[in-house]
Motif scaffolding. Sequence first.
Motif, PDB file in Angstrom:
ATOM      1  N   TYR A   1      12.031 -47.177 -17.437  1.00 21.64           N
ATOM      2  CA  TYR A   1      13.197 -46.166 -18.026  1.00 21.64           C
ATOM      3  C   TYR A   1      13.002 -45.552 -19.244  1.00 21.64           C
ATOM      4  O   TYR A   1      13.867 -44.747 -19.779  1.00 21.64           O
ATOM      5  N   LEU A   2      11.826 -45.500 -19.598  1.00 23.39           N
ATOM      6  CA  LEU A   2      11.477 -44.682 -20.903  1.00 23.39           C
ATOM      7  C   LEU A   2      11.439 -43.159 -20.735  1.00 23.39           C
ATOM      8  O   LEU A   2      10.422 -42.584 -20.352  1.00 23.39           O
ATOM      9  N   ASN A   3      12.428 -42.259 -20.573  1.00 23.79           N
ATOM     10  CA  ASN A   3      12.551 -41.127 -20.323  1.00 23.79           C
ATOM     11  C   ASN A   3      13.488 -40.013 -21.047  1.00 23.79           C
ATOM     12  O   ASN A   3      14.475 -41.061 -21.740  1.00 23.79           O
ATOM     13  N   GLU A   4      13.691 -39.037 -20.874  1.00 26.65           N
ATOM     14  CA  GLU A   4      14.407 -38.123 -21.742  1.00 26.65           C
ATOM     15  C   GLU A   4      15.975 -38.474 -21.467  1.00 26.65           C
ATOM     16  O   GLU A   4      16.648 -38.016 -22.272  1.00 26.65           O
ATOM     17  N   GLU A   5      16.181 -38.532 -19.958  1.00 27.26           N
ATOM     18  CA  GLU A   5      17.779 -38.942 -19.718  1.00 27.26           C
ATOM     19  C   GLU A   5      18.287 -40.207 -20.415  1.00 27.26           C
ATOM     20  O   GLU A   5      19.144 -40.041 -21.096  1.00 27.26           O
ATOM     21  N   GLN A   6      17.429 -41.112 -20.574  1.00 29.99           N
ATOM     22  CA  GLN A   6      17.873 -42.370 -21.225  1.00 29.99           C
ATOM     23  C   GLN A   6      18.035 -42.220 -22.832  1.00 29.99           C
ATOM     24  O   GLN A   6      18.632 -42.692 -23.798  1.00 29.99           O
ATOM     25  N   PHE A   7      17.169 -41.436 -23.252  1.00 30.07           N
ATOM     26  CA  PHE A   7      16.987 -41.166 -24.792  1.00 30.07           C
ATOM     27  C   PHE A   7      18.054 -40.183 -25.176  1.00 30.07           C
ATOM     28  O   PHE A   7      18.576 -40.370 -26.385  1.00 30.07           O
ATOM     29  N   LYS A   8      18.430 -39.412 -24.256  1.00 27.25           N
ATOM     30  CA  LYS A   8      19.742 -38.647 -24.382  1.00 27.25           C
ATOM     31  C   LYS A   8      20.862 -39.293 -24.656  1.00 27.25           C
ATOM     32  O   LYS A   8      21.922 -39.092 -25.520  1.00 27.25           O
ATOM     33  N   VAL A   9      21.161 -40.467 -23.744  1.00 33.63           N
ATOM     34  CA  VAL A   9      22.213 -41.397 -23.910  1.00 33.63           C
ATOM     35  C   VAL A   9      22.076 -42.204 -25.233  1.00 33.63           C
ATOM     36  O   VAL A   9      23.187 -42.430 -25.751  1.00 33.63           O
ATOM     37  N   ILE A  10      20.904 -42.381 -25.856  1.00 36.33           N
ATOM     38  CA  ILE A  10      20.779 -43.010 -27.052  1.00 36.33           C
ATOM     39  C   ILE A  10      21.283 -42.216 -28.054  1.00 36.33           C
ATOM     40  O   ILE A  10      22.075 -42.593 -28.851  1.00 36.33           O
ATOM     41  N   LYS A  11      20.811 -40.890 -27.970  1.00 34.11           N
ATOM     42  CA  LYS A  11      21.172 -40.049 -29.236  1.00 34.11           C
ATOM     43  C   LYS A  11      22.743 -39.630 -29.190  1.00 34.11           C
ATOM     44  O   LYS A  11      23.346 -39.702 -30.130  1.00 34.11           O
ATOM     45  N   ASP A  12      23.156 -39.531 -27.867  1.00 33.31           N
ATOM     46  CA  ASP A  12      24.749 -39.279 -27.732  1.00 33.31           C
ATOM     47  C   ASP A  12      25.565 -40.457 -28.378  1.00 33.31           C
ATOM     48  O   ASP A  12      26.810 -40.338 -28.766  1.00 33.31           O
ATOM     49  N   GLY A  13      24.923 -41.772 -28.218  1.00 34.14           N
ATOM     50  CA  GLY A  13      25.679 -42.962 -28.789  1.00 34.14           C
ATOM     51  C   GLY A  13      25.704 -43.091 -30.071  1.00 34.14           C
ATOM     52  O   GLY A  13      26.043 -43.960 -30.564  1.00 34.14           O
ATOM     53  N   ASN A  14      25.290 -41.988 -30.984  1.00 31.59           N
ATOM     54  CA  ASN A  14      24.970 -42.079 -32.369  1.00 31.59           C
ATOM     55  C   ASN A  14      24.461 -42.988 -32.941  1.00 31.59           C
ATOM     56  O   ASN A  14      24.501 -43.514 -34.162  1.00 31.59           O
ATOM     57  N   ILE A  15      23.133 -43.357 -32.370  1.00 27.15           N
ATOM     58  CA  ILE A  15      22.268 -44.015 -32.912  1.00 27.15           C
ATOM     59  C   ILE A  15      21.192 -43.368 -33.816  1.00 27.15           C
ATOM     60  O   ILE A  15      20.853 -42.321 -33.357  1.00 27.15           O
ATOM     61  N   ASP A  16      20.625 -44.069 -34.739  1.00 29.66           N
ATOM     62  CA  ASP A  16      19.590 -43.414 -35.873  1.00 29.66           C
ATOM     63  C   ASP A  16      18.328 -44.142 -35.703  1.00 29.66           C
ATOM     64  O   ASP A  16      17.317 -43.246 -35.300  1.00 29.66           O
ATOM     65  N   ILE A  17      18.234 -45.286 -35.237  1.00 27.76           N
ATOM     66  CA  ILE A  17      16.905 -45.798 -35.535  1.00 27.76           C
ATOM     67  C   ILE A  17      16.763 -46.902 -34.109  1.00 27.76           C
ATOM     68  O   ILE A  17      17.877 -47.566 -34.140  1.00 27.76           O
ATOM     69  N   ILE A  18      15.664 -46.989 -33.432  1.00 26.23           N
ATOM     70  CA  ILE A  18      15.311 -47.843 -32.413  1.00 26.23           C
ATOM     71  C   ILE A  18      14.360 -48.849 -32.798  1.00 26.23           C
ATOM     72  O   ILE A  18      13.426 -48.572 -33.240  1.00 26.23           O
ATOM     73  N   ILE A  19      14.804 -50.115 -32.854  1.00 26.99           N
ATOM     74  CA  ILE A  19      13.886 -51.189 -32.930  1.00 26.99           C
ATOM     75  C   ILE A  19      13.303 -51.649 -31.680  1.00 26.99           C
ATOM     76  O   ILE A  19      13.603 -52.095 -30.779  1.00 26.99           O
ATOM     77  N   ASN A  20      12.027 -51.187 -31.661  1.00 20.37           N
ATOM     78  CA  ASN A  20      11.104 -51.127 -30.236  1.00 20.37           C
ATOM     79  C   ASN A  20      10.700 -52.648 -30.061  1.00 20.37           C
ATOM     80  O   ASN A  20       9.522 -53.043 -29.768  1.00 20.37           O
TER      81      ASN A  20
END
Length: 419
Positions: free
Chosen positions: A41-60
Amino acid sequence: MHKTIIISLLSALFLQIPDAGAQSKKDRFLISMYGPPAAKYLNEEQFKVIKDGNIDIIINVGPGVEQDKAGNTKTLDMAQKFGLKVYIYDARVNQSDDQIKAMVNDFKSHPALAGYYVLDEPDTAKLASAIEMQKKVKALDPAKDAYINHLPDWAIDPKENYEHSFLPRYIEGVGKDKLNYLAYDNYPYKRGHRLEKTYFNNLEIIRRVGLKYNVKTSSCLQSFGMGFKGVVELRRPNADEMRMNVYSNLAYGVKNPVWYTYYTQDNLTPNFTMYKCVIDSAGVKTDMYEPFKKLNGEMKQLGKTLINLDAVEVYHTGDSLWLGTTRPPDQFMAKVSDPKAQTILSRFKDKSSGKQYLMVVNRNFNRSQPLTIRLDSSVKKVKEVSKQTGKTVKAPYDAKANTISQTFMPGEGKLFVIN
């Protein structure tokens, strides 16, 4: 089963998944999360959801996350598209000096890199080696964070005092000027309606140690639940419980809240269950997403002010107090009119100007509370820091009575400027 065993199982299953940490070139209030969507699920749709969720940093770090060079690079590239930063995790961090150097060289120039995830929850026996590992990574890339997340006090060998030995040994060993955060985890919501009895005590210890060494603090927020052999060990928090988790952390001066965890992994083992997190195992938003997004938005706005404040005093009110908490002294700047009201009262001080702030939190995560706070007679003016804009706005302050009167939602906190 004892919580220590459950957490240890979870850490092993997730390749030592932790809970905290992040950094930026500027001194900013940053919100992080563990467990991005799995590789499929590592795609632009999912990352937009992360960004919209007001996250700054992803711990991978997390189930299904690809943590080799290619997997980390793909996450970094995707994060860059959406203005996000990443803490990469690469197994070479635990290997030879040459391997550590190669790892850092592979990622250090990437514009989306926030830092390196070094280790989760070192115990007393492993602390010395963890310190050396962190120092090696930091020396190779001084501009980025090298991140270690710590256990709470109850999980440390009782022969070593957590506040006066374990944490100082860590901070002094690494060097306080080389630490972005003093990070730890202690999840509050246990089975039934119970709250972890050491929750506030650990927040208080981390607050005191952070102030002593002038190091920003980081703490994990609970966005998961789990069970073992059909028994709930940590309950899945609802929106009100998430709110109390957020505002109690802010009241103790935490500058980097870290959600654990974002993406759900089903059926980790036949006996172990993780309940739905913010995003389910099919990449779909759960009922947690909207409160997650809203609370993050509020923290980002309040964080514009909070990043410059020290939580210099924290008190609790109510019929009974939790471990590590105390009632406000008679001379404290604020008094709650209803002595039975469950609240947290925090006095903040601006590091530069010396300006005073008061945060009031409804500690009750089951119901709203109308609260009247009587301020010291020397107070002439009160404003509130808006959760929507981060700017100061008119507060519900009665200057004649010297009182703030408002209804607080379950777990809600509000920040006031006191003049």
